[in-house]
Design an enzyme around this catalytic site. Sequence first.
Site, mmCIF file in Angstrom:
data_model
loop_
_atom_site.group_PDB
_atom_site.id
_atom_site.type_symbol
_atom_site.label_atom_id
_atom_site.label_comp_id
_atom_site.label_asym_id
_atom_site.label_seq_id
_atom_site.Cartn_x
_atom_site.Cartn_y
_atom_site.Cartn_z
ATOM 1 N N LYS A 49 -7.384 82.245 -17.035
ATOM 2 C CA LYS A 49 -7.155 82.901 -18.298
ATOM 3 C C LYS A 49 -8.201 82.490 -19.330
ATOM 4 O O LYS A 49 -8.324 83.111 -20.386
ATOM 5 C CB LYS A 49 -5.771 82.496 -18.851
ATOM 6 C CG LYS A 49 -4.621 82.825 -17.961
ATOM 7 C CD LYS A 49 -3.324 82.236 -18.549
ATOM 8 C CE LYS A 49 -2.368 81.825 -17.484
ATOM 9 N NZ LYS A 49 -1.229 81.057 -18.024
ATOM 10 N N GLY A 50 -8.936 81.432 -19.024
ATOM 11 C CA GLY A 50 -9.842 80.834 -20.030
ATOM 12 C C GLY A 50 -10.902 81.773 -20.571
ATOM 13 O O GLY A 50 -11.382 81.585 -21.697
ATOM 14 N N GLU A 106 -17.237 83.271 -16.909
ATOM 15 C CA GLU A 106 -16.506 82.007 -16.969
ATOM 16 C C GLU A 106 -16.578 81.411 -18.368
ATOM 17 O O GLU A 106 -17.610 81.502 -19.043
ATOM 18 C CB GLU A 106 -17.124 81.004 -15.981
ATOM 19 C CG GLU A 106 -16.316 80.822 -14.710
ATOM 20 C CD GLU A 106 -15.013 80.057 -14.916
ATOM 21 O OE1 GLU A 106 -14.212 80.409 -15.816
ATOM 22 O OE2 GLU A 106 -14.794 79.099 -14.166
ATOM 23 N N ASP A 107 -15.505 80.798 -18.791
ATOM 24 C CA ASP A 107 -15.493 80.108 -20.066
ATOM 25 C C ASP A 107 -16.390 78.871 -20.031
ATOM 26 O O ASP A 107 -17.168 78.625 -20.933
ATOM 27 C CB ASP A 107 -14.052 79.720 -20.459
ATOM 28 C CG ASP A 107 -13.288 79.030 -19.330
ATOM 29 O OD1 ASP A 107 -13.838 78.823 -18.230
ATOM 30 O OD2 ASP A 107 -12.106 78.690 -19.555
ATOM 31 N N ASP A 110 -18.156 73.297 -14.959
ATOM 32 C CA ASP A 110 -17.952 71.856 -14.986
ATOM 33 C C ASP A 110 -18.464 71.287 -13.650
ATOM 34 O O ASP A 110 -19.661 71.064 -13.488
ATOM 35 C CB ASP A 110 -16.443 71.663 -15.215
ATOM 36 C CG ASP A 110 -16.003 70.234 -15.371
ATOM 37 O OD1 ASP A 110 -16.763 69.427 -15.906
ATOM 38 O OD2 ASP A 110 -14.874 69.917 -14.960
ATOM 39 N N LYS A 138 -21.286 72.096 -18.802
ATOM 40 C CA LYS A 138 -21.330 70.626 -18.848
ATOM 41 C C LYS A 138 -22.177 70.173 -17.663
ATOM 42 O O LYS A 138 -21.623 69.839 -16.611
ATOM 43 C CB LYS A 138 -19.927 70.037 -18.664
ATOM 44 C CG LYS A 138 -18.957 70.192 -19.807
ATOM 45 C CD LYS A 138 -17.678 69.430 -19.430
ATOM 46 C CE LYS A 138 -16.508 69.809 -20.288
ATOM 47 N NZ LYS A 138 -15.243 69.220 -19.796
ATOM 48 N N PHE A 159 -13.739 66.799 -23.122
ATOM 49 C CA PHE A 159 -12.762 67.852 -22.850
ATOM 50 C C PHE A 159 -12.593 68.700 -24.104
ATOM 51 O O PHE A 159 -12.199 68.202 -25.151
ATOM 52 C CB PHE A 159 -11.427 67.278 -22.385
ATOM 53 C CG PHE A 159 -10.551 68.350 -21.813
ATOM 54 C CD1 PHE A 159 -10.764 68.819 -20.523
ATOM 55 C CD2 PHE A 159 -9.547 68.923 -22.571
ATOM 56 C CE1 PHE A 159 -9.991 69.842 -19.993
ATOM 57 C CE2 PHE A 159 -8.764 69.948 -22.055
ATOM 58 C CZ PHE A 159 -8.994 70.402 -20.758
ATOM 59 N N VAL A 160 -12.896 69.997 -23.978
ATOM 60 C CA VAL A 160 -12.872 70.888 -25.137
ATOM 61 C C VAL A 160 -11.800 71.959 -24.989
ATOM 62 O O VAL A 160 -11.415 72.330 -23.875
ATOM 63 C CB VAL A 160 -14.254 71.546 -25.370
ATOM 64 C CG1 VAL A 160 -15.282 70.514 -25.776
ATOM 65 C CG2 VAL A 160 -14.719 72.329 -24.149
ATOM 66 N N ASP A 166 -8.019 75.977 -22.698
ATOM 67 C CA ASP A 166 -6.715 75.376 -22.986
ATOM 68 C C ASP A 166 -6.626 73.915 -22.564
ATOM 69 O O ASP A 166 -7.400 73.423 -21.763
ATOM 70 C CB ASP A 166 -5.617 76.127 -22.226
ATOM 71 C CG ASP A 166 -5.586 75.753 -20.742
ATOM 72 O OD1 ASP A 166 -6.643 75.849 -20.087
ATOM 73 O OD2 ASP A 166 -4.516 75.326 -20.254
ATOM 74 N N ARG A 172 -5.571 77.822 -26.911
ATOM 75 C CA ARG A 172 -6.459 78.934 -26.572
ATOM 76 C C ARG A 172 -6.775 79.806 -27.781
ATOM 77 O O ARG A 172 -7.810 80.449 -27.842
ATOM 78 C CB ARG A 172 -5.815 79.837 -25.505
ATOM 79 C CG ARG A 172 -5.621 79.188 -24.148
ATOM 80 C CD ARG A 172 -5.279 80.272 -23.127
ATOM 81 N NE ARG A 172 -4.659 79.755 -21.920
ATOM 82 C CZ ARG A 172 -5.328 79.319 -20.853
ATOM 83 N NH1 ARG A 172 -6.644 79.289 -20.889
ATOM 84 N NH2 ARG A 172 -4.695 78.885 -19.784
#
Length: 187
Positions: A49-50, A106-107, A110, A138, A159-160, A166, A172
Amino acid sequence: MTTHKSQLDNDIAKVLITEEELNATVSRLAEEISRDYAGKNLLLLCILKGSIVFTGDLMKKLSVPCEIDCMKVSSYGKGTVSGGRINILLDLHRSDLTEKDILIIEDIIDSGRTLSYLVDYLSLNGARSVKTVALLDKPSRREVEYAPDYVGLEIPDEFVVGYGLDYAEGYRSLPYVGILKPEVYTK
Ligand code: IMP
Ligand code: MG
């Protein structure tokens, strides 16, 4: 009066990317993508959902025609540590992939597992072409060697949350990207 949003703001240690910076970044990506996909059969693939917020903003700024579809995958177990295994929770059910130039949205990238897995998966399923855009990257966290075709901004190993991202399904709806106070996820 304490509003819902100001309660969320309280859990943020630092605003990393403002609304204005996000807007400028998405505009730049949309220009690059519009240039590269002229004359192609662009299918935007939003990874739920990001990436919902990013996808909505990006598609508004594109100057080429596009279709949109969604997949949902999970790589994160619980909390802020990657699970390492990719599970497809919502698949793409279409018979026209051979005609489509897919851009996976993609949001954040990582470990790199999600995007490298999805690129292989969609290519094996016959997509005409598969590329990726990650709003945030990242790079210091990479476990699988993979570089997205388009990157919005590189960020440090923090961590953002916000702008679709989220923690435990919260935050969100923040219009900016912020670093979550560690005490929020360690308590
Ligand atoms: P990867 O497979 O390890 O590259 O993980 C990518 C996914 O992990 C993203 O789509 C996010 O859902 C999640 N993720 C990674 N870092 C963060 C973060 O800082 N905040 C929120 N979600 C994150
Ligand atoms: Mg995600």
